[in-house]
Design a protein around this motif. Structure first.
Motif, PDB file in Angstrom:
ATOM      1  N   MET A  41       0.812  -1.211   0.000  1.00 32.23           N
ATOM      2  CA  MET A  41       0.000   0.000   0.000  1.00 32.23           C
ATOM      3  C   MET A  41       0.848   1.264   0.000  1.00 32.23           C
ATOM      4  SD  MET A  41      -2.646   1.455   2.840  1.00 32.23           S
ATOM      5  CE  MET A  41      -4.278   0.942   2.389  1.00 32.23           C
ATOM      6  N   SER A  42       1.916   1.228   0.776  1.00 35.12           N
ATOM      7  CA  SER A  42       2.703   2.441   0.956  1.00 35.12           C
ATOM      8  C   SER A  42       3.392   2.906  -0.329  1.00 35.12           C
ATOM      9  CB  SER A  42       3.718   2.219   2.077  1.00 35.12           C
ATOM     10  OG  SER A  42       4.108   0.884   2.148  1.00 35.12           O
ATOM     11  N   GLN A  43       3.412   2.061  -1.382  1.00 37.07           N
ATOM     12  CA  GLN A  43       4.110   2.497  -2.587  1.00 37.07           C
ATOM     13  C   GLN A  43       3.189   3.139  -3.626  1.00 37.07           C
ATOM     14  OE1 GLN A  43       4.832  -1.905  -3.850  1.00 37.07           O
ATOM     15  NE2 GLN A  43       5.614  -0.681  -5.509  1.00 37.07           N
ATOM     16  N   ARG A  44       1.874   3.196  -3.349  1.00 39.38           N
ATOM     17  CA  ARG A  44       0.945   3.730  -4.344  1.00 39.38           C
ATOM     18  C   ARG A  44       0.921   5.260  -4.357  1.00 39.38           C
ATOM     19  NH1 ARG A  44       0.699  -0.206  -6.624  1.00 39.38           N
ATOM     20  NH2 ARG A  44      -0.443  -2.114  -6.232  1.00 39.38           N
ATOM     21  N   GLY A  45       1.767   5.865  -5.212  1.00 41.67           N
ATOM     22  CA  GLY A  45       1.717   7.315  -5.377  1.00 41.67           C
ATOM     23  C   GLY A  45       2.151   8.121  -4.169  1.00 41.67           C
ATOM     24  N   GLY A  46       2.640   7.458  -3.150  1.00 44.94           N
ATOM     25  CA  GLY A  46       3.083   8.161  -1.959  1.00 44.94           C
ATOM     26  C   GLY A  46       4.597   8.314  -1.945  1.00 44.94           C
ATOM     27  N   GLY A  47       5.111   9.029  -0.932  1.00 45.13           N
ATOM     28  CA  GLY A  47       6.552   9.154  -0.782  1.00 45.13           C
ATOM     29  C   GLY A  47       7.146   7.788  -0.454  1.00 45.13           C
ATOM     30  N   GLU A  79      11.015  15.363  -1.926  1.00 41.80           N
ATOM     31  CA  GLU A  79      11.250  14.105  -1.203  1.00 41.80           C
ATOM     32  C   GLU A  79      12.671  14.037  -0.646  1.00 41.80           C
ATOM     33  OE1 GLU A  79       8.840  11.975  -0.347  1.00 41.80           O
ATOM     34  OE2 GLU A  79       7.519  13.423  -1.339  1.00 41.80           O
ATOM     35  N   ARG A  82      12.854  15.234   2.892  1.00 43.91           N
ATOM     36  CA  ARG A  82      12.109  14.503   3.915  1.00 43.91           C
ATOM     37  C   ARG A  82      13.027  13.640   4.783  1.00 43.91           C
ATOM     38  NH1 ARG A  82       6.775  14.504   3.436  1.00 43.91           N
ATOM     39  NH2 ARG A  82       6.532  14.645   1.194  1.00 43.91           N
ATOM     40  N   ILE A 103       0.142  16.555  -4.972  1.00 42.00           N
ATOM     41  CA  ILE A 103      -0.505  17.011  -3.738  1.00 42.00           C
ATOM     42  C   ILE A 103      -0.830  18.492  -3.892  1.00 42.00           C
ATOM     43  CG2 ILE A 103       0.379  15.353  -2.053  1.00 42.00           C
ATOM     44  CD1 ILE A 103       2.766  17.172  -1.581  1.00 42.00           C
TER      45      ILE A 103
ATOM     46  N   HIS B 118       2.875  -0.504   7.912  1.00 39.09           N
ATOM     47  CA  HIS B 118       3.174   0.096   6.609  1.00 39.09           C
ATOM     48  C   HIS B 118       2.043  -0.169   5.621  1.00 39.09           C
ATOM     49  CE1 HIS B 118       7.312   1.063   7.699  1.00 39.09           C
ATOM     50  NE2 HIS B 118       7.354  -0.108   8.303  1.00 39.09           N
ATOM     51  N   SER B 119       1.489  -1.363   5.679  1.00 40.56           N
ATOM     52  CA  SER B 119       0.410  -1.739   4.749  1.00 40.56           C
ATOM     53  C   SER B 119      -0.615  -2.604   5.465  1.00 40.56           C
ATOM     54  CB  SER B 119       0.978  -2.509   3.557  1.00 40.56           C
ATOM     55  OG  SER B 119       1.816  -1.704   2.769  1.00 40.56           O
ATOM     56  N   GLY B 371       2.831  16.295   3.644  1.00 44.72           N
ATOM     57  CA  GLY B 371       2.917  14.837   3.538  1.00 44.72           C
ATOM     58  C   GLY B 371       2.552  14.382   2.141  1.00 44.72           C
ATOM     59  N   ARG B 372       2.970  13.173   1.806  1.00 45.37           N
ATOM     60  CA  ARG B 372       2.576  12.618   0.505  1.00 45.37           C
ATOM     61  C   ARG B 372       2.104  11.178   0.750  1.00 45.37           C
ATOM     62  NH1 ARG B 372       4.798  14.463  -4.871  1.00 45.37           N
ATOM     63  NH2 ARG B 372       6.680  15.155  -3.804  1.00 45.37           N
ATOM     64  N   PRO B 373       0.864  11.051   1.234  1.00 46.27           N
ATOM     65  CA  PRO B 373       0.363   9.706   1.547  1.00 46.27           C
ATOM     66  C   PRO B 373       0.082   8.930   0.260  1.00 46.27           C
ATOM     67  CG  PRO B 373      -1.375  11.329   1.821  1.00 46.27           C
ATOM     68  CD  PRO B 373      -0.130  12.093   1.473  1.00 46.27           C
ATOM     69  N   PRO B 374       0.011   7.588   0.353  1.00 42.15           N
ATOM     70  CA  PRO B 374      -0.326   6.812  -0.836  1.00 42.15           C
ATOM     71  C   PRO B 374      -1.718   7.175  -1.325  1.00 42.15           C
ATOM     72  CG  PRO B 374      -0.344   5.430   1.142  1.00 42.15           C
ATOM     73  CD  PRO B 374       0.229   6.753   1.532  1.00 42.15           C
ATOM     74  N   GLN B 375      -1.958   7.014  -2.594  1.00 44.19           N
ATOM     75  CA  GLN B 375      -3.266   7.356  -3.160  1.00 44.19           C
ATOM     76  C   GLN B 375      -3.577   6.467  -4.349  1.00 44.19           C
ATOM     77  OE1 GLN B 375      -2.607  11.359  -5.284  1.00 44.19           O
ATOM     78  NE2 GLN B 375      -1.124  11.399  -3.624  1.00 44.19           N
ATOM     79  N   GLY B 412      -8.178  -3.415   0.666  1.00 49.01           N
ATOM     80  CA  GLY B 412      -7.657  -3.498  -0.698  1.00 49.01           C
ATOM     81  C   GLY B 412      -7.250  -2.121  -1.146  1.00 49.01           C
ATOM     82  N   CYS B 413      -6.839  -1.985  -2.423  1.00 51.47           N
ATOM     83  CA  CYS B 413      -6.485  -0.668  -2.955  1.00 51.47           C
ATOM     84  C   CYS B 413      -7.597   0.342  -2.688  1.00 51.47           C
ATOM     85  CB  CYS B 413      -6.300  -0.740  -4.471  1.00 51.47           C
ATOM     86  SG  CYS B 413      -4.625  -1.091  -4.987  1.00 51.47           S
ATOM     87  N   ALA B 415      -9.395   0.827  -0.349  1.00 49.16           N
ATOM     88  CA  ALA B 415      -9.391   1.435   0.981  1.00 49.16           C
ATOM     89  C   ALA B 415      -8.817   2.850   0.895  1.00 49.16           C
ATOM     90  CB  ALA B 415      -8.582   0.593   1.957  1.00 49.16           C
ATOM     91  N   LEU B 416      -7.979   3.097  -0.125  1.00 46.07           N
ATOM     92  CA  LEU B 416      -7.406   4.436  -0.299  1.00 46.07           C
ATOM     93  C   LEU B 416      -8.485   5.467  -0.623  1.00 46.07           C
ATOM     94  CD1 LEU B 416      -4.210   3.430  -2.326  1.00 46.07           C
ATOM     95  CD2 LEU B 416      -4.288   4.198   0.051  1.00 46.07           C
ATOM     96  N   MET B 488      -3.591  -4.474  -4.797  1.00 39.63           N
ATOM     97  CA  MET B 488      -2.789  -3.867  -3.747  1.00 39.63           C
ATOM     98  C   MET B 488      -1.490  -4.609  -3.475  1.00 39.63           C
ATOM     99  SD  MET B 488      -2.343  -1.545  -1.584  1.00 39.63           S
ATOM    100  CE  MET B 488      -3.767  -0.601  -1.089  1.00 39.63           C
TER     101      MET B 488
END
Lengths: 188, 563
Positions: A41-47, A79, A82, A103, B118-119, B371-375, B412-413, B415-416, B488
Motif C-alpha cells: 500500500m505504501s508504494q501507491r503514489g506516496g513518498g 522528497e 524529507r 498534492i 506500513h500496509s 505529507g505525501r500519503p499513498p493514493q 484493498g487498494c 481502501a485508499l 494492492m
C-alpha cells in the motif's frame, strides 16, 4: 569502508531500479549489500524510500541509523528533504530537479531548491531535460546515477557494466540510450 | 550454487524448496506475498519438465490455504502456508487445531508481521499465536537465516509432530541481501505416507489425549530451543548491573550500535565489558538460559521487534527481584517498529548528529513539509466508482439524513478511497466486514447501507456475509468493485474470473434484476449514480458490480501478451 545511501522518490518513479543498479555494481566490486525497500500500500503514489547499505564488512541493520547516510539520492526534490535526519552532517544530496506534484500544498519549487542548496554538499540535476536529450524520458534515473557517480565508492566501469547487462537482455537499443543518459548525468 | 541476492521472503521460499517442500499455499498479503510469488514462479517455470516440481497455488483465503497444507502434511509431505499477520486470524481455527494433530509431513506457517502498519490495519505480533497454540516459532534476522531456518523448521515439525510458525517482519521480508545456498544439503521430498488417523480425528475422546501429549511435548521443545544455536547466550559475570535480551530484528539494531556501546561501557565500567546477552531466535523460551541470565544481572533490558512478547513472558518466569525493562517501562516505544536510533537511545547512547540538526536555516521548512500519503493511481477505476457512489450517497443523505446512510468499505487498494480527496468510506475493519457491517447497520435501522468490497476480498470473506443478507432478506446494497485482479499486493490473479461473479451471486439467491453489472468509467459516472440510488431504494439485497480492469493489471497483461 561503509557507504550508506538513502534513496527517495514517489511510488512509481523507479526508485527500486535505481537501487538495483547500484547494488549490483557494489556486489560486482565484492562489497556486501543490504537493501530495504517498500512494497504494498505504501508504494501507491506516496513518498517512498529505500535504504541501500554498501560495506566491506558485515552489515547488521537493514535500516540506516540517523545521521549515518553518506548520500540522499532522490528522484524528486521535495522528497530529498524529507530524509535529512538520516544524512551525515557533511553528506551529499543528489536529486532530480523536477517536482512531482500530486498534492495540493506543494511548496514553491524555488524554496525547495534554496533549502537543498543550504546543505554543505548538494547537486540538483535536470534529469528530465537530460533524459530527453539521451533519447528517452524513462532514463531519468540513469541520469541521476550518472550525477551520483563522482560521490559513489564504485568505479564508473562497474556501473556501466551493470547498466549494459540490465538492458542488453531487454532490448539492445536501450543500452545506448541508457549509456548516454548515464554520461549526460555524469557531466551535469 | 552461485550466491544470490534475495528478499527475506524469497530467501525463505528458496529454503523451503531446498528443504524438500512438496506444496505451498497462501493468500496475498503485504509483507508476505513474495514468498508465494517465488514458489509460484518456480512451479510455473518447471512443472512442464518436472512432474515433481513443488506445487504452489494461491487460495481463496488463509483458512483454505492452511487447510490445504494440513492435507499435504497428513499425506506425509512437507508444506508451507503463507500469510500476513492478520491472515492468521482468518486461519486461526485450523491453526489452533493443527497444533493438536500429529503433524506428519513438516508444516511451516510463514506469517509476516507488519510493525508500524506500513500496509496493514494492525500490528499484532504472531509470537502470541505460537505461544497460544504451544507451537515452536522461528524468527529470522537475516536473509541467510531465513533460508537456513526453513530446514530447521521442517526438522522440528517432523521430529516433534507440531506445526511451526516462521515469523517475518516487514524489514526482513522486504530487504535484500546475498544468500549462500549449499547445494550438497538440498533434500528430496518425502514419500507419500499417510498419518495415523487417531492423531488427526479431533473427536473429544481423541483430542483430549492429543492435548495431553501436546502439553507433555513442551519440555522437549524447551530443551530444543535452549540448546539451539539460534538462541545464543553470552555470559559476562563481571557486569552484574545489566543483561540484554534481544528478539528478532532487535538484535540487528543492537549490533548496529555495538561499537559505540562498547566504547560507552568502557568509559562507564572500565574493564568490565558489555553486559551478558541472550538472543531469542526460536521459541518456546529457553528457560535455562534465561535463568542463568537472571542469576548474573539485576536488570534485564529487552529489545524485541513487535509487541512486548518476551518482556511479558520474562516477568512470569524470572525471579521477582529481577527488574525487566523495555517496552512496558517506556524505555522503548510500545507502538511502531524498532530502528537503530530507538535502540541506541535505550542503550543510553547519545543521538548522532545529522545534516538536519547541523545545517543552519532549514529546520523550520523541513519540519513542515507537506505529507505525501499513498493514493489511488491516476485513472484508477475505483475513482469513477467512488465518484458515482459519493453522488448517490449525497442524494440519499439529503433525502433521509446522514444517520440513515452508511458506507462500509473493505481491505484493498480501494481502501485508499477512504482518504482525501474521495473520503468515500466510513469503516474499514477486516476482510469481508463491509457486507457484514452493512447488514448489521441495516438491522440497526439505517435505511440505506452500502457494503463496498473488491473482487478478491469478496471471494476471501464476502460470500458468507452475502448469504446471511439473502437468508434474512436484509436491505443492503453490495457494491462489488471488480478490477479483475488483487491489485494492492502486486497484481496476483483473483481466484475466479469476472464472468463468474454474476452466476455465483445469482446462485446465492440474489434476485437477478437486482444484480446490476456496470462498466465504471468517467462517461458512466452519472448513469451509475442513478443505478446505485435505485438499488439502495430496493428493500432487499442488491449487488451492483462495477467492472473495469486495474490499470496496473492491464499493463502487466499487455506486457505478457507481447512476450
Amino acid at each position: 569502508m561503509t557507504y550508506d545511501i538513502l534513496l527517495a522518490g514517489v511510488g512509481g518513479q523507479g526508485v527500486l531500479s535505481l537501487a538495483a543498479i547500484i547494488a549490483e555494481s557494489a556486489m560486482a566490486e565484492d562489497l556486501k549489500v543490504r537493501q530495504s525497500e517498500v512494497h504494498g500500500m505504501s508504494q501507491r503514489g506516496g513518498g517512498v524510500q529505500a535504504h541501500l547499505r554498501l560495506s566491506d564488512s558485515t552489515i547488521a541493520s537493514d535500516l540506516i541509523p540517523s545521521g549515518k547516510a553518506d548520500m540522499i539520492l532522490s528522484m524528486e526534490p521535495l522528497e530529498s528533504l524529507r530524509y535529512l535526519n538520516w544524512l551525515k552532517p557533511e553528506g551529499v544530496v543528489v536529486t532530480a530537479a523536477e517536482p512531482f506534484v500530486n498534492i495540493g500544498n506543494y511548496p514553491e519549487a524555488e524554496t525547495v531548491y534554496a533549502t537543498i542548496k543550504k546543505l554543505p554538499k548538494s547537486s540538483i540535476v535536470k534529469t528530465a531535460e537530460l533524459a530527453k536529450e539521451a533519447g528517452n524520458i524513462k532514463t531519468e534515473n540513469m541520469v541521476l546515477i550518472g550525477a551520483a557517480l563522482k560521490y559513489l565508492p564504485l568505479k564508473k566501469e562497474t556501473i556501466e557494466k551493470s547498466v549494459h547487462a540490465r538492458f542488453a537482455v531487454k532490448d539492445p537499443k536501450l543500452v545506448d540510450i541508457n549509456m548516454k543518459a548515464l554520461e549526460l548525468g555524469a557531466n551535469a | 550454487m552461485k550466491d544470490m541476492v534475495l528478499l527475506g521472503d524469497e530467501a525463505f521460499a528458496l529454503g523451503t524448496l531446498h528443504a524438500g517442500l512438496s506444496a505451498g499455499f497462501g493468500y496475498p498479503g503485504t509483507p508476505s506475498t513474495e514468498i508465494m510469488e517465488y514458489l509460484i514462479d518456480n512451479y510455473e517455470r518447471n512443472r512442464a519438465n518436472d512432474a515433481n516440481t513443488p506445487v504452489a497455488q494461491w487460495c481463496s483465503n488463509e483458512k483454505t490455504a492452511l487447510e490445504a497444507a494440513l492435507g499435504v502434511s497428513f499425506a506425509g509431505r512437507r508444506a508451507v502456508v503463507t500469510m500476513k499477520h492478520v491472515g492468521l486470524n482468518v486461519a486461526a481455527d485450523p491453526f489452533m487445531n493443527a497444533a493438536l494433530c500429529g503433524i506428519k509431513g513438516g508444516l511451516i506457517i510463514a506469517v509476516a508481521d507488519d510493525p508500524s502498519m506500513h500496509s496493514s490495519q494492525g500490528e499484532q505480533d504472531s509470537r502470541f499465536y505460537a505461544d497460544f497454540a504451544m507451537v515452536p516459532c522461528f524468527e529470522p534476522t537475516t536473509q541467510q537465516e531465513a533460508y537456513e531456518m526453513a530446514f530447521e523448521a521442517f526438522d522440528v515439525s517432523e521430529k516433534y509432530h507440531v506445526p511451526v510458525i516462521m515469523r517475518f517482519v516487514t524489514r526482513l521480508s522486504h530487504s535484500r541481501a546475498v544468500i549462500h545456498a549449499d547445494e550438497s544439503k538440498i533434500r528430496p521430498q518425502n514419500k507419500l505416507e499417510k498419518a495415523d488417523r487417531k492423531e488427526w480425528m479431533l473427536l473429544p475422546a481423541l483430542a483430549r489425549k492429543n492435548y495431553e501429549r501436546m502439553i507433555a511435548k513442551q519440555d522437549e521443545l524447551v530443551a530444543y530451543t535452549t540448546a539451539s544455536k539460534r538462541n545464543p547466550l553470552v555470559l559476562n559475570p563481571k557486569r552484574k548491573d545489566l543483561a540484554i535480551v534481544t528478539g528478532g530484528l532487535g538484535r540487528n539494531y543492537f549490533l548496529e550500535n555495538l561499537e559505540d556501546y562498547k566504547a560507552f561501557c568502557e568509559k562507564k565500567f572500565p574493564g568490565l565489558g558489555i553486559p551478558s546477552t541472550l538472543h531469542i531466535g526460536t521459541l518456546p523460551l529457553p528457560l535455562d538460559s534465561l535463568k542463568k541470565l537472571a542469576e548474573t544481572a539485576e536488570t534485564i533490558l529487552v529489545i524485541e521487534e513487535g509487541q512486548p512478547f518476551l518482556e511479558k513472558q520474562l516477568r512470569g518466569v524470572l525471579p521477582q527481584n529481577t527488574k525487566v525493562v523495555g517496552k512496558f517501562t517506556g524505555l522503548l516505544p510500545r507502538a511502531g517498529e524498532l530502528n537503530p536510533d530507538l535502540v541506541r537511545k535505550a542503550l543510553g547512547l547519545e543521538p548522532n548528529k545529522t545534516a538536519l540538526s547541523e545545517t543552519a536555516g532549514i529546520a523550520d521548512f523541513c519540519a513542515n513539509l507537506p505529507g505525501r500519503p499513498p493514493q489511488l493511481c491516476n485513472g484508477c477505476p475505483h475513482i469513477d466508482s467512488y465518484t458515482s457512489l459519493n453522488n448517490a450517497v449525497a442524494a440519499l443523505v439529503e433525502k433521509a439524513g446522514k444517520d440513515n446512510v452508511t458506507v462500509n468499505a473493505d481491505i484493498g487498494c480501494y481502501a485508499l478511497g477512504g482518504a482525501a480527496p474521495l473520503n468515500a468510506a466510513e469503516s474499514i475493519v477486516c476482510m469481508g466486514a463491509s457486507i457484514g457491517m452493512a447488514r448489521g447497520a441495516s438491522q440497526a435501522g439505517v435505511k440505506y447501507t452500502f457494503g463496498v468490497i473488491g473482487d478478491s476480498t469478496f471471494l476471501h470473506s464476502g460470500i458468507t456475509n452475502l448469504v446471511d443478507c439473502v437468508a434474512t432478506k436484509t436491505p443492503v446494497t453490495v457494491v462489488l468493485l471488480d478490477n479483475t485482479i488483487v491489485a494492492m499486493t502486486g497484481c496476483q490473479p483473483t481466484m475466479l474470473p469476472s464472468s463468474q461473479f454474476e452466476p455465483l451471486i445469482k446462485g446465492l439467491g440474489v434476485e437477478p434484476e437486482h444484480i446490476r453489472v456496470l462498466a465504471t468509467n468517467p462517461a458512466n459516472r452519472e448513469a451509475n449514480t442513478k443505478v446505485l440510488i435505485e438499488e439502495a431504494e430496493y428493500r432487499g439485497v442488491s449487488v451492483v458490480i462495477m467492472v473495469r480492469e486495474c490499470l496496473e493489471a492491464f499493463r502487466i497483461r499487455n506486457k505478457k501478451a507481447k512476450k
